[in-house]
Design a protein around this motif. Structure first.
Motif, PDB file in Angstrom:
ATOM      1  N   ALA A   7       0.861  -1.191   0.000  1.00 16.05           N
ATOM      2  CA  ALA A   7       0.000   0.000   0.000  1.00 16.05           C
ATOM      3  C   ALA A   7       0.892   1.234   0.000  1.00 16.05           C
ATOM      4  CB  ALA A   7      -0.902   0.006   1.224  1.00 16.05           C
ATOM      5  N   LYS A   8       0.355   2.338  -0.544  1.00 16.62           N
ATOM      6  CA  LYS A   8       1.096   3.604  -0.496  1.00 16.62           C
ATOM      7  C   LYS A   8       0.769   4.368   0.772  1.00 16.62           C
ATOM      8  CE  LYS A   8       1.731   4.146  -5.436  1.00 16.62           C
ATOM      9  NZ  LYS A   8       1.232   4.786  -6.653  1.00 16.62           N
ATOM     10  N   ARG A   9      -0.507   4.338   1.129  1.00 15.79           N
ATOM     11  CA  ARG A   9      -0.961   4.887   2.407  1.00 15.79           C
ATOM     12  C   ARG A   9      -2.033   3.948   2.958  1.00 15.79           C
ATOM     13  NH1 ARG A   9      -2.315  11.125   2.206  1.00 15.79           N
ATOM     14  NH2 ARG A   9      -3.226  10.696   0.167  1.00 15.79           N
ATOM     15  N   VAL A  10      -2.325   4.079   4.232  1.00 15.46           N
ATOM     16  CA  VAL A  10      -3.331   3.207   4.832  1.00 15.46           C
ATOM     17  C   VAL A  10      -4.334   4.046   5.624  1.00 15.46           C
ATOM     18  CG1 VAL A  10      -3.756   1.167   6.249  1.00 15.46           C
ATOM     19  CG2 VAL A  10      -1.549   1.421   5.107  1.00 15.46           C
ATOM     20  N   MET A  11      -5.613   3.825   5.329  1.00 18.26           N
ATOM     21  CA  MET A  11      -6.647   4.449   6.138  1.00 18.26           C
ATOM     22  C   MET A  11      -7.020   3.460   7.241  1.00 18.26           C
ATOM     23  SD  MET A  11     -10.471   5.840   5.375  1.00 18.26           S
ATOM     24  CE  MET A  11     -10.183   6.314   3.700  1.00 18.26           C
ATOM     25  N   CYS A  12      -6.674   3.819   8.467  1.00 18.50           N
ATOM     26  CA  CYS A  12      -6.915   2.927   9.596  1.00 18.50           C
ATOM     27  C   CYS A  12      -8.049   3.501  10.423  1.00 18.50           C
ATOM     28  CB  CYS A  12      -5.698   2.875  10.514  1.00 18.50           C
ATOM     29  SG  CYS A  12      -4.210   2.278   9.739  1.00 18.50           S
ATOM     30  N   GLY A  13      -8.576   2.667  11.303  1.00 15.58           N
ATOM     31  CA  GLY A  13      -9.477   3.257  12.273  1.00 15.58           C
ATOM     32  C   GLY A  13     -10.529   2.365  12.868  1.00 15.58           C
ATOM     33  N   TRP A  14     -11.292   3.024  13.719  1.00 16.02           N
ATOM     34  CA  TRP A  14     -12.356   2.421  14.496  1.00 16.02           C
ATOM     35  C   TRP A  14     -13.659   2.861  13.850  1.00 16.02           C
ATOM     36  CZ3 TRP A  14     -12.894  -1.237  17.907  1.00 16.02           C
ATOM     37  CH2 TRP A  14     -13.917  -1.225  18.860  1.00 16.02           C
ATOM     38  N   ALA A  15     -14.569   1.921  13.611  1.00 19.69           N
ATOM     39  CA  ALA A  15     -15.817   2.243  12.926  1.00 19.69           C
ATOM     40  C   ALA A  15     -16.954   1.558  13.669  1.00 19.69           C
ATOM     41  CB  ALA A  15     -15.745   1.756  11.481  1.00 19.69           C
ATOM     42  N   GLU A  16     -17.326   2.138  14.781  1.00 18.58           N
ATOM     43  CA  GLU A  16     -18.304   1.493  15.661  1.00 18.58           C
ATOM     44  C   GLU A  16     -19.660   2.179  15.576  1.00 18.58           C
ATOM     45  OE1 GLU A  16     -18.772  -1.084  17.388  1.00 18.58           O
ATOM     46  OE2 GLU A  16     -20.363  -0.507  18.759  1.00 18.58           O
ATOM     47  N   LEU A  17     -20.689   1.348  15.383  1.00 16.37           N
ATOM     48  CA  LEU A  17     -22.051   1.873  15.422  1.00 16.37           C
ATOM     49  C   LEU A  17     -22.978   0.773  15.906  1.00 16.37           C
ATOM     50  CD1 LEU A  17     -23.995   4.162  13.111  1.00 16.37           C
ATOM     51  CD2 LEU A  17     -24.980   1.913  13.582  1.00 16.37           C
ATOM     52  N   PHE A  18     -23.734   1.063  16.929  1.00 18.02           N
ATOM     53  CA  PHE A  18     -24.802   0.155  17.350  1.00 18.02           C
ATOM     54  C   PHE A  18     -25.959   0.998  17.843  1.00 18.02           C
ATOM     55  CE2 PHE A  18     -26.904  -2.789  20.422  1.00 18.02           C
ATOM     56  CZ  PHE A  18     -27.374  -3.677  19.472  1.00 18.02           C
ATOM     57  N   GLN A  19     -27.073   0.953  17.110  1.00 16.95           N
ATOM     58  CA  GLN A  19     -28.244   1.774  17.384  1.00 16.95           C
ATOM     59  C   GLN A  19     -27.831   3.250  17.461  1.00 16.95           C
ATOM     60  OE1 GLN A  19     -29.707  -0.710  20.583  1.00 16.95           O
ATOM     61  NE2 GLN A  19     -30.662  -2.100  19.117  1.00 16.95           N
ATOM     62  N   GLU A  20     -28.075   3.935  18.570  1.00 22.46           N
ATOM     63  CA  GLU A  20     -27.738   5.370  18.581  1.00 22.46           C
ATOM     64  C   GLU A  20     -26.330   5.663  19.111  1.00 22.46           C
ATOM     65  OE1 GLU A  20     -29.235   8.072  17.213  1.00 22.46           O
ATOM     66  OE2 GLU A  20     -30.559   6.580  16.299  1.00 22.46           O
ATOM     67  N   ASN A  21     -25.558   4.610  19.402  1.00 15.78           N
ATOM     68  CA  ASN A  21     -24.187   4.828  19.870  1.00 15.78           C
ATOM     69  C   ASN A  21     -23.215   4.653  18.716  1.00 15.78           C
ATOM     70  OD1 ASN A  21     -24.844   5.183  22.668  1.00 15.78           O
ATOM     71  ND2 ASN A  21     -25.324   2.990  22.673  1.00 15.78           N
ATOM     72  N   TYR A  22     -22.452   5.682  18.442  1.00 14.72           N
ATOM     73  CA  TYR A  22     -21.507   5.561  17.338  1.00 14.72           C
ATOM     74  C   TYR A  22     -20.239   6.339  17.620  1.00 14.72           C
ATOM     75  CZ  TYR A  22     -23.547  10.085  16.127  1.00 14.72           C
ATOM     76  OH  TYR A  22     -23.988  11.373  16.179  1.00 14.72           O
ATOM     77  N   ASP A  23     -19.152   5.863  17.047  1.00 16.12           N
ATOM     78  CA  ASP A  23     -17.865   6.539  17.172  1.00 16.12           C
ATOM     79  C   ASP A  23     -16.988   6.071  16.009  1.00 16.12           C
ATOM     80  OD1 ASP A  23     -15.731   8.011  18.041  1.00 16.12           O
ATOM     81  OD2 ASP A  23     -15.263   6.749  19.773  1.00 16.12           O
ATOM     82  N   ALA A  24     -16.659   6.980  15.126  1.00 18.75           N
ATOM     83  CA  ALA A  24     -15.731   6.656  14.040  1.00 18.75           C
ATOM     84  C   ALA A  24     -14.469   7.485  14.242  1.00 18.75           C
ATOM     85  CB  ALA A  24     -16.355   6.978  12.686  1.00 18.75           C
ATOM     86  N   VAL A  25     -13.329   6.819  14.241  1.00 19.23           N
ATOM     87  CA  VAL A  25     -12.036   7.504  14.334  1.00 19.23           C
ATOM     88  C   VAL A  25     -11.180   6.970  13.193  1.00 19.23           C
ATOM     89  CG1 VAL A  25      -9.994   7.958  15.744  1.00 19.23           C
ATOM     90  CG2 VAL A  25     -12.215   7.595  16.859  1.00 19.23           C
ATOM     91  N   LEU A  26     -11.093   7.718  12.107  1.00 15.88           N
ATOM     92  CA  LEU A  26     -10.292   7.269  10.971  1.00 15.88           C
ATOM     93  C   LEU A  26      -9.048   8.126  10.853  1.00 15.88           C
ATOM     94  CD1 LEU A  26     -12.885   6.557   8.095  1.00 15.88           C
ATOM     95  CD2 LEU A  26     -12.162   5.094   9.985  1.00 15.88           C
TER      96      LEU A  26
END
Lengths: 366, 200
Positions: B160-179
């Motif tokens: 890869a040349k670059r990598v998009m990493c992260g956390w992609a959490e969603l369950f009902q109304e709780n969500y948190d994305a950190v890319l």
């Protein structure tokens, strides 16, 4: 950069054809198939590779747990016993749906994959936190790829890779909604193929930097970037995955002696594979799909088929493609129709799945 | 070979707010549901991409975070290495509801296809034409070391040349994305500590 080599030492599996790899192999070479007609909840009369539950419960070392947990435990037990896990042994798990049937009774927490992973790690006595790969139908092969890469990076010395999925009303109803279920046991690459048969299995492999029976030469897992529920017509992602594996291996692609294909028996998947293999000049290489024996075991399939490939290379025997009669893809392929004696030095294992995912790995027998 | 690796950019979406590189970028209405928040945030992007409305909520979340992260970015050779806690459980429950009762048994392919967590990565690959390495992991919390090692492997091996990493959490109304984008340019080194800081 010089990477350390990673080796596959030994594999095992649990399926409707048997509770260990030698039994599976014996049954496969005798031409038995694990696919039966059964009701899956409200989905009546479907062809599925289903375990007989009473055959497995007495063999499970622990008395409680779901069918999937028993299967995974039985698949891993002999390897964990032989290759004692240390504080630097990874447990890499692969599953697409885990204990999803617990949703039926409203047990949302129990259906979480991380809950399953914790239970399995505790039962196997592995102390590192499990790494869980959930990447559709390539999960089983991608788990081996991930373990190899993490070992190469020095995060672990060795790994137990364990894959499992069971047939449930949840997945059968979904594949039915897609009109992707075959009305007869599936027929990979055949003219009359009409979709998948789903199946259940667990498979396990032990791998490490120590020299073992099979060396992983290279791998790749590249997305089609084309469609979330259908493969690319040009086989682009699969082509690139195989090309990446060949490049890492530093071998001539012509030295690949055998292909363990994905071959789900859907119209589009098998066609895509034929296009990809043909684009790479692999159309003469002996190839089979094991889906006609086991059905599509989803997150287990890549590892189950890798385990059988290892056994196949050890025995010097290639299996026919159960269900195949007449070629039904646009590009020529050398689909194995009979049990064939062949000393295979280098094998290519591939997988493709929803989300445009593809994976490829080349292994060499030492 | 890339031995210098940096966290080039980051985007977080949580609690009706979008952060870019740690600074608040846009805030939705505090009482909005995820689906209303996502619609507003999507309008902000001013892109013509009707497929967005067909996606499940996990894919919508990841789509938004990635689109903000990749604004004015070269997209060549960006691999995806993501994880979350709830897999596709949010959509799994919707599929389960459609098959729970015999009288109202009506599974839909449009829902079922999203009952796999890697589909959100597939959506990003289509959106940004990324024919690249992908992996999706499930864990109780962000597996920092594993994601760091996996991304470093992809860069060092030239896969890869670059990598998009992260956390992609969603369950009902709780969500948190950190890319976050890992690559050869930048000032913030790709270390465990700097990754952990993105989650504060």
């Amino acid at each position: 950069m010089d990477w350390p080599s990673v080796y596959l030492h030994e594999a095992n599996c649990v399926s409707p054809l048997g509770l260990d790899l030698p039994t599976n192999w014996e049954r496969l070479t005798e031409g038995h198939i694990g696919i039966v007609q059964a009701d899956m909840g409200k989905c009546g009369n479907v062809f599925v590779g289903k375990m007989a539950e009473d055959a497995i419960i007495p063999r499970a070392p622990t008395a409680t747990g779901t069918l999937l947990e028993h299967m995974m435990e039985i698949a891993a037990a002999p390897l964990v016993k032989k290759y004692k896990p240390t504080a630097r042994t990874a447990l890499v798990l692969s599953t697409t749906k885990g204990n999803i049937s617990l949703l039926d009774s409203g047990d949302i927490e129990g259906a979480r994959v991380s809950v399953l992973a914790k239970k399995i790690a505790a039962r196997l006595g592995i102390h590192t936190k499990p790494v869980v790969v959930s990447h559709a139908c390539i999960s089983g092969l991608l788990a081996v790829i991930a373990a190899k890469r993490l070992i190469q990076m020095g995060q672990y010395d060795d790994a137990i890779v364990l894959a499992g999925d069971v047939v449930s009303e949840f997945v059968v109803s979904g594949f039915q909604a897609f009109q992707a279920m075959s009305p007869f046991p599936c027929r990979p690459f055949d003219k009359r193929r009409h979709g998948v048969s789903l199946g259940e299995a667990a498979a396990c492999v032990y791998m490490s930097r120590e020299k073992g029976a099979f060396k992983i030469l290279g791998d790749g897992a590249i997305n089609d970037a084309n469609h979330i529920s259908g493969p690319s017509r040009t086989g682009e992602g699969l082509c690139r995955s195989i090309a990446a594996a060949v490049q890492e291996a530093g071998i001539d692609i012509g030295s690949i002696d055998y292909i363990s294909a994905h071959g789900t028996a859907t119209l589009y998947n098998d066609e895509m594979e034929s296009v990809a293999f043909s684009r790479l000049g692999l159309e003469q290489v002996p190839l089979n799909s094991l889906k006609g024996y086991y059905g599509h075991t989803l997150g287990a399939s890549g590892l189950l088929e890798l385990a059988v490939t290892m056994k196949s290379m050890e025995e010097g025997v290639l299996l026919p493609t159960q269900g195949f009669g007449e070629i039904g893809v646009s590009q020529p392929l050398n689909v194995l129709e009979n049990i064939t004696r062949q000393q295979t030095r280098r094998a290519l294992k591939t997988a493709s799945g929803f989300g445009g995912s593809n994976a490829a790995m080349i292994i060499e027998r030492r | 070979m890339t031995d210098n690796m940096y966290i080039e950019r980051s985007c977080r979406i949580s609690e009706n707010t979008i952060w870019l590189d740690g600074a608040p970028y846009w805030k939705g209405l505090p009482a909005a549901s995820f689906i209303d928040f996502a619609k507003e945030a999507f309008r902000l992007l001013k892109v013509d991409y009707p497929k967005f409305y067909k996606m499940d909520n996990l894919s919508k979340l990841v789509f938004l975070a990635a689109d903000f992260l990749l604004q004015q970015q070269d997209k060549d050779g960006i691999a995806l290495v993501m994880a979350n806690r709830s897999s596709s459980l949010d959509t799994d429950i919707k599929h389960q509801q459609s098959i729970q009762e015999k009288e109202s048994f009506f599974p839909s392919p449009a829902t079922f296809v999203y009952t796999l967590p890697n589909i959100c990565e597939g959506e990003l690959c289509i959106r940004h034409q990324l024919m690249t390495e992908n992996i999706f992991l499930v864990d109780e919390c962000f597996p920092t070391e594993t994601i760091e090692m996996y991304a470093a492997y992809l860069l060092r091996s030239g896969k890869a040349k670059r990598v998009m990493c992260g956390w992609a959490e969603l369950f009902q109304e709780n969500y948190d994305a950190v890319l976050y984008l890992v690559g050869p340019n930048g000032e913030k080194e790709h270390t465990k500590k700097n990754i952990e800081d993105l989650f504060r």
